[in-house]
Design a protein around this motif. Structure first.
Motif, short mmCIF file in Angstrom:
data_model
loop_
_atom_site.label_atom_id
_atom_site.label_comp_id
_atom_site.label_asym_id
_atom_site.label_seq_id
_atom_site.Cartn_x
_atom_site.Cartn_y
_atom_site.Cartn_z
N MET A 115 0.84 -1.18 0.00
CA MET A 115 0.00 0.00 0.00
C MET A 115 0.88 1.25 0.00
N GLU A 116 0.31 2.31 -0.47
CA GLU A 116 1.05 3.57 -0.51
C GLU A 116 1.07 4.23 0.86
N TRP A 117 2.12 5.01 1.10
CA TRP A 117 2.26 5.74 2.36
C TRP A 117 1.06 6.65 2.59
N LYS A 118 0.56 7.24 1.52
CA LYS A 118 -0.55 8.18 1.61
C LYS A 118 -1.75 7.56 2.34
N ILE A 119 -2.01 6.31 2.08
CA ILE A 119 -3.16 5.62 2.70
C ILE A 119 -2.93 5.46 4.20
N TYR A 120 -1.71 5.07 4.56
CA TYR A 120 -1.39 4.94 5.98
C TYR A 120 -1.46 6.29 6.69
N LYS A 121 -0.94 7.31 6.02
CA LYS A 121 -0.94 8.65 6.60
C LYS A 121 -2.37 9.15 6.80
N GLU A 122 -3.22 8.95 5.81
CA GLU A 122 -4.62 9.38 5.93
C GLU A 122 -5.32 8.69 7.10
N GLU A 123 -5.06 7.41 7.25
CA GLU A 123 -5.66 6.67 8.36
C GLU A 123 -5.19 7.25 9.70
N PHE A 124 -3.89 7.48 9.80
CA PHE A 124 -3.32 8.04 11.03
C PHE A 124 -3.91 9.41 11.31
N ASP A 125 -3.89 10.28 10.29
CA ASP A 125 -4.39 11.65 10.45
C ASP A 125 -5.86 11.68 10.87
N LYS A 126 -6.66 10.83 10.25
CA LYS A 126 -8.09 10.80 10.55
C LYS A 126 -8.33 10.42 12.01
N LYS A 127 -7.64 9.39 12.47
CA LYS A 127 -7.82 8.93 13.85
C LYS A 127 -7.25 9.95 14.84
N ALA A 128 -6.11 10.53 14.52
CA ALA A 128 -5.49 11.51 15.42
C ALA A 128 -6.33 12.78 15.49
N GLU A 129 -6.93 13.17 14.39
CA GLU A 129 -7.77 14.37 14.37
C GLU A 129 -8.97 14.19 15.31
N VAL A 130 -9.54 13.01 15.32
CA VAL A 130 -10.66 12.73 16.23
C VAL A 130 -10.21 12.90 17.68
N LYS A 131 -9.02 12.43 17.99
CA LYS A 131 -8.50 12.56 19.36
C LYS A 131 -8.25 14.02 19.72
N LEU A 132 -7.74 14.79 18.78
CA LEU A 132 -7.49 16.21 19.04
C LEU A 132 -8.80 16.98 19.21
N GLU A 133 -9.81 16.62 18.44
CA GLU A 133 -11.12 17.25 18.60
C GLU A 133 -11.71 16.93 19.97
N TRP A 134 -11.54 15.69 20.41
CA TRP A 134 -12.01 15.31 21.74
C TRP A 134 -11.29 16.15 22.80
N LEU A 135 -9.98 16.30 22.64
CA LEU A 135 -9.19 17.09 23.59
C LEU A 135 -9.71 18.52 23.64
N ASP A 136 -9.97 19.09 22.49
CA ASP A 136 -10.48 20.45 22.42
C ASP A 136 -11.83 20.57 23.13
N SER A 137 -12.69 19.58 22.93
CA SER A 137 -14.00 19.64 23.59
C SER A 137 -13.86 19.51 25.11
N GLU A 138 -12.92 18.70 25.56
CA GLU A 138 -12.68 18.58 27.01
C GLU A 138 -12.09 19.88 27.57
N PHE A 139 -11.18 20.49 26.82
CA PHE A 139 -10.61 21.77 27.25
C PHE A 139 -11.69 22.83 27.38
N ASN A 140 -12.64 22.82 26.46
CA ASN A 140 -13.71 23.82 26.49
C ASN A 140 -14.61 23.69 27.71
#
Length: 183
Positions: free
Chosen positions: A1-26
């Motif tokens: 598989m291409e790196w791009k696919i792995y990166k997209e998977e990582f970014d998508k999951k990490a973004e969800v975690k960062l959004e959760w963090l932001d909501s908890e901070f708020n």
């Protein structure tokens, strides 16, 4: 598989975690009024639950208050009840057509406790990012199509990506810590 696919998977999951963090901070009050602290308040209105910001206008006034003006004034008491149920440690005054939410000035001890809580949330997200890294790393190692040099390159990029996301968490923590400790 291409790196791009792995990166997209990582970014998508990490973004969800960062959004959760932001909501908890708020949810953590800093002593300065921020309408985001009320984002999760659900109000019983018209036989259904609605988010407060959907049924009322909120405005920061006088540096220590948020004025909540419902679009329908018959909802004043329902809004008051919903805010009280959230147990945010805020005092609410009901006026004729609005509510005044007063933010008390936090003590040094309260601010430090809030920073500690924010730090715990940040560390939790960093652990989750490491877990995402671990999952993606296993997928990369199991990819039989990759040559050894590609595998090494992917692993290096994965480590770089992990550092980038951890830096985003650190930045969010530093900003919230500064907000909390500013009097």
């Amino acid at each position: 598989m291409e790196w791009k696919i792995y990166k997209e998977e990582f970014d998508k999951k990490a973004e969800v975690k960062l959004e959760w963090l932001d909501s908890e901070f708020n949810k953590i009050k800093s002593g300065r009024p921020n309408p985001k602290i009320l984002d999760h308040v659900m109000v019983e209105a018209y036989g259904d639950k609605s988010k407060l910001f959907e049924i009322a206008n909120m405005q920061v006034v006088e540096g220590k208050q948020i004025v909540v003006k419902p679009y329908d004034k018959t909802l004043l008491h329902d809004i008051n009840s919903a805010i009280q149920k959230e147990n945010l440690g805020l005092s609410v005054q009901v006026d004729a057509d609005s509510l005044r939410i007063i933010f008390p000035s936090p003590t040094e001890e309260t601010r430090k406790a809030s920073v500690k809580k924010v730090k715990e949330f940040s560390e939790q997200v960093k652990v989750e990012i490491r877990n995402i890294r671990k999952d993606v790393h296993h997928k990369i190692k199991d990819d039989k199509e990759l040559r050894e040099d590609e595998l090494k390159w992917y692993e290096e990029d994965l480590d770089k990506l992990t550092r980038e996301w951890n830096a985003k968490v650190d930045k969010a923590f530093a900003e919230k810590e500064k907000e909390l400790m500013t009097i």
